[in-house]
Design a protein around this motif. Structure first.
Motif, PDB file in Angstrom:
ATOM      1  N   THR A 166       3.234  10.312  10.088  1.00 28.06           N
ATOM      2  CA  THR A 166       1.921   9.739  10.418  1.00 28.06           C
ATOM      3  C   THR A 166       1.608   8.476   9.629  1.00 28.06           C
ATOM      4  N   GLY A 167       2.368   8.220   8.573  1.00 21.72           N
ATOM      5  CA  GLY A 167       2.085   7.101   7.675  1.00 21.72           C
ATOM      6  C   GLY A 167       1.251   7.516   6.481  1.00 21.72           C
ATOM      7  N   LEU A 168       0.985   8.800   6.354  1.00 25.47           N
ATOM      8  CA  LEU A 168       0.135   9.326   5.283  1.00 25.47           C
ATOM      9  C   LEU A 168       0.537   8.834   3.897  1.00 25.47           C
ATOM     10  N   VAL A 169       1.799   9.048   3.517  1.00 25.54           N
ATOM     11  CA  VAL A 169       2.231   8.690   2.163  1.00 25.54           C
ATOM     12  C   VAL A 169       2.189   7.178   1.976  1.00 25.54           C
ATOM     13  N   ALA A 170       2.616   6.426   2.979  1.00 21.34           N
ATOM     14  CA  ALA A 170       2.562   4.964   2.904  1.00 21.34           C
ATOM     15  C   ALA A 170       1.132   4.486   2.663  1.00 21.34           C
ATOM     16  N   LEU A 171       0.185   5.082   3.361  1.00 17.64           N
ATOM     17  CA  LEU A 171      -1.222   4.715   3.192  1.00 17.64           C
ATOM     18  C   LEU A 171      -1.730   5.071   1.795  1.00 17.64           C
ATOM     19  N   MET A 172      -1.388   6.254   1.326  1.00 18.08           N
ATOM     20  CA  MET A 172      -1.826   6.666  -0.009  1.00 18.08           C
ATOM     21  C   MET A 172      -1.234   5.755  -1.081  1.00 18.08           C
ATOM     22  N   LEU A 173       0.029   5.363  -0.908  1.00 19.99           N
ATOM     23  CA  LEU A 173       0.660   4.477  -1.893  1.00 19.99           C
ATOM     24  C   LEU A 173       0.078   3.065  -1.813  1.00 19.99           C
ATOM     25  N   ALA A 174      -0.261   2.612  -0.624  1.00 17.20           N
ATOM     26  CA  ALA A 174      -0.915   1.305  -0.476  1.00 17.20           C
ATOM     27  C   ALA A 174      -2.251   1.300  -1.198  1.00 17.20           C
ATOM     28  N   GLN A 175      -2.968   2.401  -1.103  1.00 16.30           N
ATOM     29  CA  GLN A 175      -4.275   2.524  -1.751  1.00 16.30           C
ATOM     30  C   GLN A 175      -4.139   2.459  -3.269  1.00 16.30           C
ATOM     31  N   ARG A 176      -3.045   3.002  -3.811  1.00 16.50           N
ATOM     32  CA  ARG A 176      -2.881   3.118  -5.257  1.00 16.50           C
ATOM     33  C   ARG A 176      -2.042   2.019  -5.891  1.00 16.50           C
ATOM     34  N   SER A 177      -1.366   1.222  -5.096  1.00 17.41           N
ATOM     35  CA  SER A 177      -0.424   0.237  -5.639  1.00 17.41           C
ATOM     36  C   SER A 177      -1.082  -1.122  -5.869  1.00 17.41           C
ATOM     37  N   TRP A 190      -5.315  -1.627   4.479  1.00 17.27           N
ATOM     38  CA  TRP A 190      -4.051  -2.180   3.965  1.00 17.27           C
ATOM     39  C   TRP A 190      -3.098  -2.589   5.083  1.00 17.27           C
ATOM     40  N   ARG A 191      -3.633  -2.827   6.277  1.00 12.42           N
ATOM     41  CA  ARG A 191      -2.811  -3.123   7.461  1.00 12.42           C
ATOM     42  C   ARG A 191      -1.860  -4.295   7.256  1.00 12.42           C
ATOM     43  N   GLU A 192      -2.233  -5.259   6.431  1.00 10.12           N
ATOM     44  CA  GLU A 192      -1.386  -6.443   6.205  1.00 10.12           C
ATOM     45  C   GLU A 192      -0.200  -6.129   5.291  1.00 10.12           C
ATOM     46  N   ARG A 193      -0.262  -5.025   4.570  1.00 16.65           N
ATOM     47  CA  ARG A 193       0.773  -4.713   3.577  1.00 16.65           C
ATOM     48  C   ARG A 193       1.748  -3.632   4.024  1.00 16.65           C
ATOM     49  N   ILE A 194       1.459  -2.961   5.130  1.00 11.50           N
ATOM     50  CA  ILE A 194       2.311  -1.860   5.602  1.00 11.50           C
ATOM     51  C   ILE A 194       3.041  -2.281   6.867  1.00 11.50           C
TER      52      ILE A 194
END
Length: 175
Positions: free
Chosen positions: A48-59, A87-91
């Motif tokens: 779903t992109g869950l982990v990618a989103l969580m890491l974008a939020q924290r990175s 974080w759409r521009e970073r993922i």
């Protein structure tokens, strides 16, 4: 019937199209993975992109996240979830088999919540089997690929069942 989405404080993850829904292991992986000063992050089997989103939020605000997914429908849902996020521009979601994925740049952090059943009874749903059983991506293949893509001082974080811990440690040591 459960919700077709999972709501976080800063984003929502829709999982109605994915074989695997948002679960505790993914949420913990996204919360525990150290991203420190990482500039490039790879999420193998993003679903779903869950982990990618969580890491974008924290990175770091300029960190680039590549979210790799083999399942076409899950990759589309991950793209939708990323597009709705701050974080759409970073993922970048890439639909590809990890075994075929190549990158000229190394990653500072690689993370995966891989298929975890080995030689287990499969269910009738082909997509759910691919997401849950490691037939399409073995630990040997995963760790060999990580070895090629991880920066010299990078970190790999993975969720695995306790019954394969020794096996995965042995494979990791060989790589």
């Amino acid at each position: 019937m459960s919700n077709p989405y999972f709501q976080f404080k800063q984003f929502t993850v829709w999982h109605d199209k994915c074989a695997m829904k948002v679960g505790t292991d993914g949420v913990l992986l996204g919360a525990w993975t150290s991203v420190g000063n990482a500039r490039r992050i790879l999420d193998v089997g993003t679903g779903t992109g869950l982990v990618a989103l969580m890491l974008a939020q924290r990175s770091l605000q300029d960190a680039e996240i590549v979210a790799l997914e083999i399942d076409e429908v899950a990759a589309l849902q991950a793209e939708e979830n990323a597009a709705r996020s701050p974080w759409r521009e970073r993922i970048e979601v890439i639909r590809a088999d990890f075994k075929d994925y190549q990158s000229s740049d190394k990653f500072d952090v690689i993370v995966s919540n891989p298929p975890y059943f080995v030689d287990s009874l499969e269910c009738p749903n082909r997509r759910r089997n691919a997401a849950r059983h490691n037939d399409s991506l073995t630990y040997e293949e995963l760790l060999a690929g990580v070895s090629e893509l991880l920066a010299e001082d990078g970190a790999f974080t993975i969720v695995i069942p306790t019954d394969v811990t020794d096996k995965v440690k042995t494979i990791a040591s060989a790589n």
